[in-house]
Design an enzyme around this catalytic site. Structure first.
Site, PDB file in Angstrom:
ATOM      1  N   SER A 107      -3.439  -3.738   0.963  1.00  0.00           N
ATOM      2  CA  SER A 107      -4.168  -4.209  -0.259  1.00  0.00           C
ATOM      3  C   SER A 107      -5.337  -3.152  -0.862  1.00  0.00           C
ATOM      4  O   SER A 107      -5.213  -2.012  -0.283  1.00  0.00           O
ATOM      5  CB  SER A 107      -4.770  -5.367   0.459  1.00  0.00           C
ATOM      6  OG  SER A 107      -5.997  -4.912   1.351  1.00  0.00           O
ATOM      7  N   LYS A 108      -6.251  -3.586  -1.617  1.00  0.00           N
ATOM      8  CA  LYS A 108      -7.195  -2.562  -2.059  1.00  0.00           C
ATOM      9  C   LYS A 108      -7.984  -2.096  -1.272  1.00  0.00           C
ATOM     10  O   LYS A 108      -8.621  -1.039  -1.339  1.00  0.00           O
ATOM     11  CB  LYS A 108      -7.849  -3.612  -3.139  1.00  0.00           C
ATOM     12  CG  LYS A 108      -7.441  -3.779  -4.569  1.00  0.00           C
ATOM     13  CD  LYS A 108      -8.329  -4.327  -5.512  1.00  0.00           C
ATOM     14  CE  LYS A 108      -7.648  -4.761  -6.844  1.00  0.00           C
ATOM     15  NZ  LYS A 108      -7.422  -6.393  -6.756  1.00  0.00           N
ATOM     16  N   ARG A 109      -8.049  -2.688   0.119  1.00  0.00           N
ATOM     17  CA  ARG A 109      -8.903  -2.215   0.957  1.00  0.00           C
ATOM     18  C   ARG A 109      -8.442  -0.818   1.542  1.00  0.00           C
ATOM     19  O   ARG A 109      -9.416  -0.191   2.087  1.00  0.00           O
ATOM     20  CB  ARG A 109      -9.166  -3.167   2.045  1.00  0.00           C
ATOM     21  CG  ARG A 109      -9.796  -4.338   1.917  1.00  0.00           C
ATOM     22  CD  ARG A 109     -10.020  -5.233   3.359  1.00  0.00           C
ATOM     23  NE  ARG A 109      -8.714  -5.386   3.881  1.00  0.00           N
ATOM     24  CZ  ARG A 109      -8.217  -5.300   4.772  1.00  0.00           C
ATOM     25  NH1 ARG A 109      -8.641  -4.908   5.855  1.00  0.00           N
ATOM     26  NH2 ARG A 109      -6.770  -5.812   5.225  1.00  0.00           N
ATOM     27  N   HIS A 110      -7.357  -0.660   1.374  1.00  0.00           N
ATOM     28  CA  HIS A 110      -6.647   0.576   1.862  1.00  0.00           C
ATOM     29  C   HIS A 110      -6.491   1.663   0.858  1.00  0.00           C
ATOM     30  O   HIS A 110      -6.345   2.760   1.308  1.00  0.00           O
ATOM     31  CB  HIS A 110      -5.129   0.199   2.382  1.00  0.00           C
ATOM     32  CG  HIS A 110      -4.820  -0.713   3.161  1.00  0.00           C
ATOM     33  ND1 HIS A 110      -4.493  -1.981   3.173  1.00  0.00           N
ATOM     34  CD2 HIS A 110      -5.204  -0.545   4.637  1.00  0.00           C
ATOM     35  CE1 HIS A 110      -4.575  -2.854   4.100  1.00  0.00           C
ATOM     36  NE2 HIS A 110      -4.946  -1.966   4.997  1.00  0.00           N
TER      37      HIS A 110
END
Ligand code: GLU
Ligand code: ZN
Length: 489
Positions: free
Chosen positions: A254-257
């Protein structure tokens, strides 16, 4: 029967790595079998639909360079390929199921459904869902409600007991207790719109889809779809649910990565070939231990058996490595033409400028090794277009020396250049080496102030080649400017 597979995105967001991987595996499988790859837009969720997501889909795949054989924009025998243009069809099939007693009208309004949900939450029931209230309405009751003009949805009758079995190409036999399937999911909404399940099953059937390859998160839908295929008396396509793509912490990517939207990778200067190559290898092992494959090679080597069952981990560094490999593989002319827009956007050159074109072509061997991303080009190459701000004086000074020494070294360099020119780089390098020995200096110390004078940094592309591109006059001019800078003039 010829293979027909589809990528069936819902245009409710930009294309991301997970979607592209699903599409790519479908494409590779289709092409490896001489089959057809189809795009179908599942735009039944009108609240989250936006036309720019459709545009993003087209742009993304045009950029990536693999495309569908049939789809909304290219047409084909199963048109239309957009679900919102097929609505009448779904209604007819839903009514067929009602006639066959495989589905039923539910007249419960949203108020009743909401009350039911609240009560289930209050009672702490494990199952939150529809209570099948309308499943056994008598024919009279139904006729009365219809005559009253009451709105209805159509729900699928999930068998009350027993199991539903299906086979997944990767995961093998899967058995699902019917009591674990959501009680009687809606197929047709009160406004006549189909739900995902109805439209998906009907379209896969009518479009002659032979294999459904999609992310593993869709497995819970499969038993329900199997019940529908059986109800219609249709064969279910072969299923192959693809392992998830995870970030390095083991959570769904996800965007967190980091970047997940393809247009972000594109903006950052990734090459489509590198992205495709890396994504194709995600969770897929090709025996010969090679890393670099062209799209055609991937097609010819692809086998469903090569897909791993376990989740794939997305490694941004590995992708970077692929990108560097592809940049180095490119011809100078190819790379120069790809870099052009970045250099124009950075204001280093006008759009149409043959002089810059020539200079860049000559500069490619110097920068190729240093580029990880296309967008790095302006900062690496700026000094080739214009003089930059000169760095602080310390930058020019070799160890254990001072500004006066650095200026004197630059003077020596200028003399050598004036004397021998830049035509023959190996021989001018020899002259510099010999001069350094005469002066009792290391070649590195002699060249250090020169490198900063010419390129404005201590770490740069090859120095003599850079000077050759700049020309003798400009190189001497930069040396002169640096000497004055060092002398504080
Ligand atoms: N529209 C679904 C999606 O957004 C398709 C799932 C499927 O392939 O069946 O992924
Ligand atoms: Zn009901």
């Amino acid at each position: 029967m010829s293979v027909r597979v589809r990528y069936a995105p819902s245009p409710t967001g930009n294309q991301h790595i997970g979607g592209v991987r699903t599409a790519l595996i479908n494409y590779l499988f289709a092409k490896s079998q001489g089959g057809q790859f189809i795009l179908r837009l599942e735009d039944t969720d009108r609240a989250r639909y936006a036309p720019e997501y459709v545009q993003n889909l087209y742009d993304t795949f045009k950029w990536l360079g693999f495309y569908w054989d049939e789809g909304p924009d290219v047409g084909g025998p199963s048109a239309p390929y957009v679900q919102s243009e097929r609505f009448d069809l779904y209604k007819k099939y839903a009514e067929d199921l009602v006639r066959m007693d495989k589905a039923y009208y539910c007249f419960c309004d949203s108020e009743r459904i909401e009350k039911l949900r609240q009560a289930q939450i209050a009672e702490k029931k494990d199952e939150i869902g529809y209570d099948r209230h309308c499943r056994n309405l008598s024919a009279e009751e139904r006729a009365r409600k219809l005559a009253e003009g009451k709105g209805y949805v159509i729900r699928l009758k999930i068998p009350l007991d027993g199991v539903t079995r299906f086979r997944d190409h990767l995961l093998g036999e899967i058995e699902w207790k019917n009591e674990d399937i959501s009680p009687d999911p809606i197929l047709l909404k009160s406004d006549g719109f189909p739900t995902y399940h109805l439209a998906n099953v009907i379209d896969d059937h009518l479009m002659g889809i032979t294999h459904v390859m999609r992310a593993q998160e869709w497995i819970p839908s499969a038993p329900l779809h199997k019940i529908m295929y059986d109800a219609f008396g249709w064969d279910m396509p072969e299923l192959c649910h693809l392992p998830m793509v995870l970030g390095q912490d083991g959570h769904k990517l996800s965007k967190r990565h980091g970047a997940t939207a393809v247009n972000e990778f594109r903006k950052a200067g990734y090459l489509p070939e590198a992205l495709i190559n890396y994504i194709a290898l995600l969770g897929c092992s090709y025996e010969d231990g090679r890393d670099i494959y062209s799209l055609d090679e991937l097609v010819s080597l692809f086998k469903l058996e090569k897909l791993n069952k376990s989740p794939a981990v997305f490694d941004y560094q590995k992708l970077e490595w692929f990108n560097g490999q592809y940049i180095r593989q490119m011809s100078d002319a190819q790379l120069a033409s790809l870099l052009r827009s970045y250099l124009v956007d950075a204001g280093l050159r006008p759009q149409n400028d043959p002089r810059s074109d020539n200079m860049e072509l000559a500069a490619m061997p110097l920068v190729k090794e240093r580029l990880k991303f296309l967008c790095d080009a302006p900062s690496i190459m700026a000094y080739l277009y214009k003089r930059l701000e000169m760095p602080a004086i310390e930058t020019y000074i070799p160890k254990k020396a001072d500004a006066a020494t650095a200026a004197a070294l630059l003077g020596e360099c200028a003399t050598l250049l004036e004397q021998y020119g830049l035509e023959d780089i190996p021989s001018i390098e020899d002259r510099f080496r010999a001069r350094a020995v005469e002066m009792g200096k290391k070649l590195g110390d002699l060249l250090m102030p020169l490198r900063v004078a010419i390129t404005y940094t201590k770490v740069s592309p090859p120095l003599f080649e850079s000077m050759k591109i700049l020309g003798l006059d400009e190189s001497l001019g930069r040396i002169d400017a640096a000497i004055r800078h060092l002398k504080g003039a």
